[in-house]
Design an enzyme around this catalytic site. Structure first.
Site, short mmCIF file in Angstrom:
data_model
loop_
_atom_site.label_atom_id
_atom_site.label_comp_id
_atom_site.label_asym_id
_atom_site.label_seq_id
_atom_site.Cartn_x
_atom_site.Cartn_y
_atom_site.Cartn_z
N GLU A 113 1.00 -1.10 0.01
CA GLU A 113 -0.04 0.00 0.00
C GLU A 113 0.75 1.32 -0.17
O GLU A 113 2.05 1.16 0.26
CB GLU A 113 -0.76 0.08 1.11
CG GLU A 113 -1.79 -1.18 1.33
CD GLU A 113 -2.42 -1.37 2.78
OE1 GLU A 113 -2.29 -0.19 3.53
OE2 GLU A 113 -2.86 -2.41 3.37
N LYS A 115 2.10 4.78 1.39
CA LYS A 115 2.36 5.22 2.91
C LYS A 115 2.03 6.60 3.01
O LYS A 115 2.68 7.52 2.48
CB LYS A 115 3.64 4.81 3.64
CG LYS A 115 3.83 5.34 4.90
CD LYS A 115 4.92 4.85 5.50
CE LYS A 115 5.00 5.14 6.90
NZ LYS A 115 4.57 6.37 7.50
N ASP A 117 1.00 10.31 3.68
CA ASP A 117 1.99 11.33 4.57
C ASP A 117 0.76 12.29 5.28
O ASP A 117 0.55 13.32 4.86
CB ASP A 117 2.81 11.86 4.15
CG ASP A 117 3.99 12.25 5.28
OD1 ASP A 117 3.82 12.12 6.32
OD2 ASP A 117 4.75 13.11 4.62
N TYR A 225 -7.06 2.28 5.33
CA TYR A 225 -5.88 0.96 5.30
C TYR A 225 -5.83 0.02 6.16
O TYR A 225 -5.20 -0.99 6.27
CB TYR A 225 -4.47 1.55 5.01
CG TYR A 225 -4.21 2.48 6.11
CD1 TYR A 225 -4.00 2.15 7.44
CD2 TYR A 225 -3.74 3.93 5.99
CE1 TYR A 225 -3.56 3.10 8.51
CE2 TYR A 225 -3.43 4.68 6.89
CZ TYR A 225 -3.40 4.18 8.12
OH TYR A 225 -3.03 5.11 8.97
N LYS A 312 10.65 3.44 3.23
CA LYS A 312 10.63 4.92 3.13
C LYS A 312 11.37 5.48 2.27
O LYS A 312 12.36 5.02 1.99
CB LYS A 312 10.78 5.78 4.58
CG LYS A 312 9.81 5.26 5.51
CD LYS A 312 9.26 6.47 6.23
CE LYS A 312 9.94 6.71 7.29
NZ LYS A 312 9.39 7.91 8.04
N CYS A 406 29.99 40.28 14.43
CA CYS A 406 28.26 40.18 14.12
C CYS A 406 28.24 41.17 12.80
O CYS A 406 28.78 42.31 12.78
CB CYS A 406 27.57 41.13 15.19
SG CYS A 406 25.73 41.26 14.74
N CYS A 409 26.34 44.56 13.72
CA CYS A 409 26.90 45.59 14.83
C CYS A 409 28.27 45.51 15.09
O CYS A 409 28.94 46.27 15.68
CB CYS A 409 26.03 45.59 15.84
SG CYS A 409 26.26 44.28 16.94
N CYS A 424 25.58 36.88 18.95
CA CYS A 424 25.88 38.23 19.11
C CYS A 424 25.46 38.55 20.58
O CYS A 424 24.39 38.77 20.78
CB CYS A 424 25.50 39.18 17.97
SG CYS A 424 25.77 40.86 18.38
N CYS A 430 22.30 45.76 19.30
CA CYS A 430 22.31 45.06 17.93
C CYS A 430 20.91 45.02 17.17
O CYS A 430 19.96 44.85 17.55
CB CYS A 430 22.72 43.69 18.02
SG CYS A 430 22.86 42.72 16.76
S1 IVH Z 1 -0.78 0.61 8.60
C1 IVH Z 1 0.08 -1.75 12.79
N1 IVH Z 1 -1.04 1.46 6.22
O1 IVH Z 1 2.04 5.22 8.81
C2 IVH Z 1 0.13 -1.05 11.31
N2 IVH Z 1 -0.35 2.73 8.07
O2 IVH Z 1 4.50 4.65 10.80
C3 IVH Z 1 -0.76 0.27 11.31
N3 IVH Z 1 0.39 5.09 7.45
O3 IVH Z 1 0.36 5.43 12.32
C4 IVH Z 1 -0.48 1.11 10.32
N4 IVH Z 1 -0.14 5.02 5.16
O4 IVH Z 1 -0.45 6.85 10.21
C5 IVH Z 1 -0.61 1.80 7.81
N5 IVH Z 1 -1.07 2.33 4.25
C6 IVH Z 1 -0.86 2.28 5.49
C7 IVH Z 1 -0.44 3.80 5.75
C8 IVH Z 1 0.05 3.76 7.24
C9 IVH Z 1 0.18 5.67 6.14
C10 IVH Z 1 0.90 5.72 8.71
C11 IVH Z 1 -0.14 5.60 9.80
C12 IVH Z 1 0.72 4.94 10.89
C13 IVH Z 1 2.24 5.11 10.32
C14 IVH Z 1 3.18 4.34 10.88
#
Ligand code: IVH
Length: 669
Positions: A113, A115, A117, A225, A312, A406, A409, A424, A430
């Site tokens: 999936e 991740k 942000d 998710y 990541k 600085c 001054c 400074c 200043c």
């Molecule tokens: S699963 C026990 N799936 O990443 C596992 N987390 O560092 C629960 N996050 O707190 C998380 N995308 O805020 C999961 N596809 C995804 C995600 C995801 C973003 C975030 C989430 C979690 C953090 C973990």
């Protein structure tokens, strides 16, 4: 490394990580990139593995960072909200796969999936209705943000599909689309507000707003998710997510079921470049074991599941030429070196400048003028130089040297022992320091004086109308009207808002004074411990250092501030105008109910914050201790106290006291 050295380093790392957790989860204002944060955490983990006797329950390696605030009600999560182990490289990902395959005795199926942000959310549905939405909090309890969540259009309030479990939890990520983020920041700039550093901060900051109408106007989005329930419809993660999508939840269509680790790696590689086309930000890929049976066989560590890992992506990097280095003097006198770069495109915007932090950083990089440098954008808006291409350096190029005096001054710069920054010391004369202190004083989080901005302060300063913030209260409309750009109306507004600022609460006044190292949080702590500025002025180094959040650096800075006769003069003038120099303290009881008692606080509390309990202990004649020993009288135990601490207390025969028992004891309940 020797045991004693490791101990010192571990403590330092823990303190640093806690500080970054606070910046990230509570202030929504990270100052280092995820990558740098993960490096610190990794170092701590490695040291704790090597010196297991130094491991403590409350180490950040054992707990997730907490976003808990005092503004919302908190509730316990039905299922703890853990974090994910993460990696930045393929080898570690393959090691993860080896562990999974070993448990499975065969190749395992994974769900890949994106991740997302943003800020994570956990929503409970009962009988098909949205019941409660909690933030991650400290993983065990979270802030109740149900009202805010209900304003997000992509989150269903009601599920009408037949056959759903009576109760289930949907977890996902609250996101702010990039387009919405950019629009919001434009508006904030126009209104003179500090823009958000990135969409993640904007999303989590918005989620914690107290006015749901503003939340609704910010157009947040959500991607789900994770489905949790005692009665899950399927026995694989993938099928459960697809089911949730049928119930009406927004589940990303980028999810992929992978038969083996090779397929996982191609998914990662594909999204490394494709992610730039997404309407929201992602910072990696999450890889989860598909079979729920295998998931439970693999189990959990204290902090994260063993059946999932986050891969990541590293922050984007570009190469460009260093043209020159300038030195900026901030309001506290800190001198920051700034690199001027040949303009270059990075993560969607043109970069011309990058921060170099301090002299050590310049030396560490071994930076020369005209060098080709690597520039990166981490969790901050300001990009930074992370490396130098030494191979392309021109012969005879000059090393960058930190200045001695600085630039504003001419005063020789000072660097205190143990500190990274040069500053400074010409506190009184200043110009950027004088102006900076006034700008800080009027800023939104300090005295919040409307109508006065950087430009007006510049103008008033250059006309000699103000030299320090006390002068503001003696300004007269007649003095402002003749100035360019200011008419009668704005002059009147300025005078009115200066007057209105007299109502500002004491803790914000303390922050506004601009004492070096005293930020918003420290100011709050101080205000809760010293009921008036007179008490604070009398405090010595030792008294200040006995407060947990206050280390030697902050303590000496406070003492130095109040030993300066010029500051006392300004404070006395402010006092004569009617500024609030007392009052935030919640209670004023002074007693001896805890006389001679050494008390350890542990766990999470609902009625008062930890800080308040510490204060209450001291106010009742007790002593706060930070570690369990034979002399500990009792433990003030909140919820979620670590099991090993509980065991230790039992073994040593030290009684535990609950929050309400304690409050009864001191006559508060
Ligand atoms: S699963 C026990 N799936 O990443 C596992 N987390 O560092 C629960 N996050 O707190 C998380 N995308 O805020 C999961 N596809 C995804 C995600 C995801 C973003 C975030 C989430 C979690 C953090 C973990």
């Amino acid at each position: 490394m020797k045991h004693s050295e490791a101990k010192i380093r571990i403590e330092k790392l823990r303190q640093e990580i806690e500080e970054h957790n606070h910046n990230y989860y509570v202030l929504n204002n990270p100052v280092i990139s995820d990558f740098e944060y993960d490096l610190l955490l990794n170092e701590l983990e490695t040291l704790e593995k090597k010196f297991p006797e130094l491991v403590t329950d409350d180490s950040p390696t054992k707990r997730v960072g907490s976003d808990i605030t005092t503004e919302f009600r908190q509730y316990e999560h039905q299922y703890p909200m853990l974090s994910l182990g993460n990696t930045y490289n393929e080898d570690e990902l393959r090691e993860f796969n080896t562990r999974v395959e070993k448990a499975n005795h065969a190749a395992a199926e994974y769900v890949c999936e994106l991740k997302f942000d943003g800020a994570s959310i956990s929503i409970t549905y009962r009988n098909g209705l949205l019941y409660r939405a909690l933030t991650r909090g400290d993983g065990t309890r979270g802030d109740d943000v149900t009202l805010n969540i209900k304003t997000i259009k992509s989150i269903p309030h009601k599920i009408t599909v037949k056959g759903i479990p009576e109760e289930f939890v949907m977890r996902g990520e609250i996101l702010m689309p990039i387009e919405v983020f950019e629009r919001l920041n434009e508006e904030r700039n126009k209104d003179g507000l500090t823009p958000f550093a990135n969409p993640r901060n904007a999303a989590s900051g918005t989620l914690k707003l107290l006015d749901s109408r503003i939340v609704a106007s910010r157009h947040l989005d959500c991607q789900f998710y994770f489905l949790l329930s005692e009665n899950l419809p399927h026995d694989t993660h993938y099928d459960n997510l697809m089911e949730a999508a049928r119930w009406g939840f927004r589940v990303s269509d980028s999810i992929k079921l992978c038969k083996n680790i090779e397929e996982v790696i191609s998914f990662i590689n594909y999204w490394e470049s494709e992610r730039k086309k997404l309407p929201f930000e992602i910072d990696g890929v999450v890889i989860k074991v598909n079979s729920l049976t295998l998931q439970s066989e693999l189990g959990y560590t204290a902090k994260s599941p063993r059946w999932a890992i986050a891969y990541k992506y590293k922050a984007e990097q570009v190469t460009t030429r260093l043209l020159s280095v300038s030195f900026q003097v901030g309001r506290t006198g800190n001198v920051t070196p700034v690199a001027n770069l040949e303009p270059v495109l990075l993560a969607g915007s043109t970069v011309k400048r990058a921060t170099l932090h301090n002299a050590d950083q310049i030396n560490l990089l071994d930076l020369h003028l005209d060098d080709m440098v690597y520039v990166e954008k981490g969790g901050e808006i300001i990009p930074k130089i992370v490396g130098v291409d030494h191979s392309s350096r021109a012969k005879g190029s000059k090393p960058v040297v930190f200045i001695n005096t600085c630039p504003e001054c001419g005063t020789p710069l000072v660097r205190n022992e143990g500190e990274a920054n040069h500053f400074c010391p010409n506190y009184l004369h200043c110009p950027p320091q004088l102006k900076g202190r006034i700008e800080h004083f009027i800023s939104r989080k300090a005295m919040d004086i409307d109508g006065l901005g950087e430009e007006t302060i510049d103008l008033l300063f250059s006309k000699g109308l103000i030299r320090n913030y006390a002068d503001l209260y003696e300004l007269k409309a007649e003095q402002l009207v003749p100035l360019e750009r200011l008419g009668e109306k704005s002059a009147g507004n300025i005078i009115r808002s200066i007057r209105a600022s007299l109502e500002t609460p004491y803790h914000r006044v303390l922050f506004a004074l601009g004492i070096r190292h005293v930020g918003e949080t420290v100011a709050k702590t101080i205000a809760s411990r010293f009921s008036s500025i007179d008490d604070l002025m009398k405090a010595d180094n030792e008294q200040l250092k006995s407060i947990r959040e206050i280390g030697p650096k902050i303590a000496s800075s406070i003492v130095a501030f109040f030993s300066d006769p010029d500051n006392i003069l300004i404070i006395n003038r402010l006092r004569s105008f009617g500024i609030n120099f007392s009052g935030d303290k919640k209670t004023d009881i002074t007693g001896d109910k805890l006389k001679g008692k050494s008390i350890l606080i542990s766990g999470v509390f609902t009625k008062h914050s930890r800080e308040e309990y510490k204060y209450l202990i001291e106010k009742n004649g007790g002593r706060n201790v930070s570690a369990l020993s034979g002399n500990t009288s009792f433990i003030l135990a909140g919820e979620n106290m670590g099991p090993s601490k509980r065991l230790k207390a039992e073994e040593a025969g030290i009684p535990l006291m609950s929050e309400s028992e304690f409050l009864k004891l001191i006559g508060e309940e």
